[in-house]
Write an enzyme that holds these catalytic residues in place. Structure first.
Site, PDB file in Angstrom:
ATOM      1  N   THR A  89       1.157  -0.901  -0.247  1.00  0.00           N
ATOM      2  CA  THR A  89       0.181   0.329  -0.205  1.00  0.00           C
ATOM      3  C   THR A  89       1.061   0.950   0.064  1.00  0.00           C
ATOM      4  O   THR A  89       0.442   2.453  -0.923  1.00  0.00           O
ATOM      5  CB  THR A  89      -1.056   0.097   1.712  1.00  0.00           C
ATOM      6  OG1 THR A  89      -0.243  -0.077   2.539  1.00  0.00           O
ATOM      7  CG2 THR A  89      -2.041  -1.300   1.322  1.00  0.00           C
ATOM      8  N   TRP A 110       0.195  -6.555 -22.543  1.00  0.00           N
ATOM      9  CA  TRP A 110       0.612  -6.023 -21.792  1.00  0.00           C
ATOM     10  C   TRP A 110      -0.890  -6.244 -21.270  1.00  0.00           C
ATOM     11  O   TRP A 110      -1.433  -5.969 -19.967  1.00  0.00           O
ATOM     12  CB  TRP A 110       0.591  -4.840 -22.368  1.00  0.00           C
ATOM     13  CG  TRP A 110       1.128  -3.328 -21.687  1.00  0.00           C
ATOM     14  CD1 TRP A 110       0.097  -2.742 -20.444  1.00  0.00           C
ATOM     15  CD2 TRP A 110       2.048  -2.357 -21.992  1.00  0.00           C
ATOM     16  NE1 TRP A 110       1.342  -1.740 -20.071  1.00  0.00           N
ATOM     17  CE2 TRP A 110       1.900  -1.512 -20.650  1.00  0.00           C
ATOM     18  CE3 TRP A 110       3.284  -2.427 -23.001  1.00  0.00           C
ATOM     19  CZ2 TRP A 110       2.610  -0.275 -21.021  1.00  0.00           C
ATOM     20  CZ3 TRP A 110       3.667  -1.084 -23.431  1.00  0.00           C
ATOM     21  CH2 TRP A 110       4.388  -0.760 -22.093  1.00  0.00           C
ATOM     22  N   GLU A 120      -8.039   3.460 -25.177  1.00  0.00           N
ATOM     23  CA  GLU A 120      -6.888   3.319 -26.079  1.00  0.00           C
ATOM     24  C   GLU A 120      -7.411   4.139 -26.741  1.00  0.00           C
ATOM     25  O   GLU A 120      -8.512   3.833 -27.047  1.00  0.00           O
ATOM     26  CB  GLU A 120      -7.053   1.845 -25.492  1.00  0.00           C
ATOM     27  CG  GLU A 120      -6.230   1.442 -27.744  1.00  0.00           C
ATOM     28  CD  GLU A 120      -5.769  -0.351 -28.171  1.00  0.00           C
ATOM     29  OE1 GLU A 120      -5.494  -1.025 -28.461  1.00  0.00           O
ATOM     30  OE2 GLU A 120      -6.765  -1.439 -27.054  1.00  0.00           O
ATOM     31  N   SER A 122      -9.197   4.391 -30.755  1.00  0.00           N
ATOM     32  CA  SER A 122     -10.832   3.321 -30.978  1.00  0.00           C
ATOM     33  C   SER A 122     -10.559   3.269 -32.186  1.00  0.00           C
ATOM     34  O   SER A 122     -10.759   4.941 -32.972  1.00  0.00           O
ATOM     35  CB  SER A 122     -11.815   4.263 -30.381  1.00  0.00           C
ATOM     36  OG  SER A 122     -12.271   3.334 -30.778  1.00  0.00           O
ATOM     37  N   ARG A 124     -12.618   2.103 -34.342  1.00  0.00           N
ATOM     38  CA  ARG A 124     -14.888   2.458 -34.298  1.00  0.00           C
ATOM     39  C   ARG A 124     -15.140   3.760 -34.911  1.00  0.00           C
ATOM     40  O   ARG A 124     -15.568   3.482 -35.904  1.00  0.00           O
ATOM     41  CB  ARG A 124     -15.573   2.332 -32.783  1.00  0.00           C
ATOM     42  CG  ARG A 124     -14.982   0.921 -33.049  1.00  0.00           C
ATOM     43  CD  ARG A 124     -15.890   0.553 -31.549  1.00  0.00           C
ATOM     44  NE  ARG A 124     -17.629   0.260 -32.257  1.00  0.00           N
ATOM     45  CZ  ARG A 124     -18.450   1.092 -31.695  1.00  0.00           C
ATOM     46  NH1 ARG A 124     -18.359   0.453 -30.352  1.00  0.00           N
ATOM     47  NH2 ARG A 124     -19.835   0.803 -31.847  1.00  0.00           N
ATOM     48  N   ARG A 223       7.854  -8.065 -16.824  1.00  0.00           N
ATOM     49  CA  ARG A 223       8.179  -7.626 -18.547  1.00  0.00           C
ATOM     50  C   ARG A 223       9.254  -7.280 -18.753  1.00  0.00           C
ATOM     51  O   ARG A 223      10.409  -7.376 -19.967  1.00  0.00           O
ATOM     52  CB  ARG A 223       7.018  -7.001 -18.592  1.00  0.00           C
ATOM     53  CG  ARG A 223       5.686  -7.454 -18.689  1.00  0.00           C
ATOM     54  CD  ARG A 223       5.540  -7.590 -19.236  1.00  0.00           C
ATOM     55  NE  ARG A 223       4.271  -8.874 -19.028  1.00  0.00           N
ATOM     56  CZ  ARG A 223       3.380  -9.762 -20.050  1.00  0.00           C
ATOM     57  NH1 ARG A 223       4.540 -10.869 -20.581  1.00  0.00           N
ATOM     58  NH2 ARG A 223       2.480 -10.329 -19.821  1.00  0.00           N
TER      59      ARG A 223
END
Length: 304
Positions: A89, A110, A120, A122, A124, A223
């Protein structure tokens, strides 16, 4: 190039702005703010915002533990204590927001770290750029024969050139068809949310990624490890370079206890004690499986 001339102008404009604040700032991070650090062929990371510093970690720990920290004489010692004993914490009191440009297949790996806030780009609503990750020839490798998740020997000669040609040609062809499908050309054109499904996994996407330091360290422990996939490891390495300028004491402890340390099982500790006592221990007498013994030997023999 990772960033365009227009993007560089925007970065320069952001860096030219200054603000007076009463909150804690870190000069090392102020130097990083908004700057794009190149990764791979078209990718980058850049710091958009941050909160907290080494002192914030200690402040939170002392509020939590009160008199329990009186024996710790300095902030660095306290931070190393917290890291050594897996406290979490206090490190959550620091946060960082990154702008990352990365290949889609790296993003899918990731995003498995489900402890951050992500927004992210888009496809679309917007059209993705014609940018694909094409590995450098030295980064092309065959499938490992001992690790289903890893790489073996590097490809070379005609084989490497053939693979590079396939990667470039297939990506270009897919994007050509993507553009053709969404183009109106006097007609309506396919919806962008459908046309995007034809794009290859090596096309670049972008996102804002906000995470606290505790969970960032967990991400980096996995990573930035030498066994991680190269294409995500280079992003982790770039983030490490930023974090060490943000929270130097915390990063030093992380580097020592996590990146440079090792976790041993009870059986492994027992074997180590027996070895230190002069006993010859083998896999057969260790109580460990062949896989566990191999990893134990690796910990003892690996200088890294």
């Amino acid at each position: 190039m990772p960033i365009s001339a227009d993007q560089q102008q925007e970065i320069d404009a952001q860096r030219a702005q200054t603000a007076t604040t009463a909150r804690a700032t870190v000069q090392g991070m102020e130097n990083h703010l908004y700057t794009a650090h190149p990764v791979l062929d078209h990718g980058f990371i850049r710091v958009i915002d941050y909160m907290g510093d080494d002192a914030a970690i200690c402040q939170a720990a002392r509020v939590s533990y009160g008199k329990g920290t009186k024996s710790v004489q300095n902030d660095e010692g306290l931070i190393r204590y917290l890291m050594r004993h897996w406290h979490s914490t206090p490190f959550e009191m620091c946060e960082i927001k990154l702008h990352v440009k990365l290949p889609v297949f790296v993003a899918r790996q990731w995003i498995r770290h489900r402890t951050a806030n992500v927004n992210e780009y888009s496809a679309r609503y917007s059209i993705l750029d014609r940018e694909f990750y094409i590995p450098a020839p030295e980064d092309l490798a065959a499938q490992s024969v001992v690790n289903n998740q890893g790489r073996g020997e590097a490809l070379s000669g005609d084989e490497a050139q053939k693979v590079l040609r396939y990667l470039q040609d297939d990506a270009t062809r897919a994007y050509d068809h993507y553009e053709e499908m969404i183009s109106d050309d006097g007609q309506q054109g396919l919806a962008r949310e459908l046309a995007r499904m034809n794009l290859p996994a090596n096309i670049y996407t972008q996102w804002y990624w906000k995470v606290d330091l505790h969970n960032l360290f967990h991400f980096l422990r996995l990573r930035a490890d030498k066994h991680a996939q190269y294409e995500i490891r280079v992003y982790a390495d770039a983030i490490c370079d930023v974090v060490k300028d943000w929270v130097p004491a915390a990063y030093s402890a992380f580097e020592d206890y996590r990146l440079g340390g090792a976790q041993l099982s009870g059986k492994a500790l027992d074997c180590l004690r027996r070895m230190l006592a002069g006993e010859t221990v083998t896999q057969e007498t260790s109580g460990m499986s062949k896989g566990e013994w191999r990893e134990f030997e690796g910990v003892l023999s690996d200088p890294a």
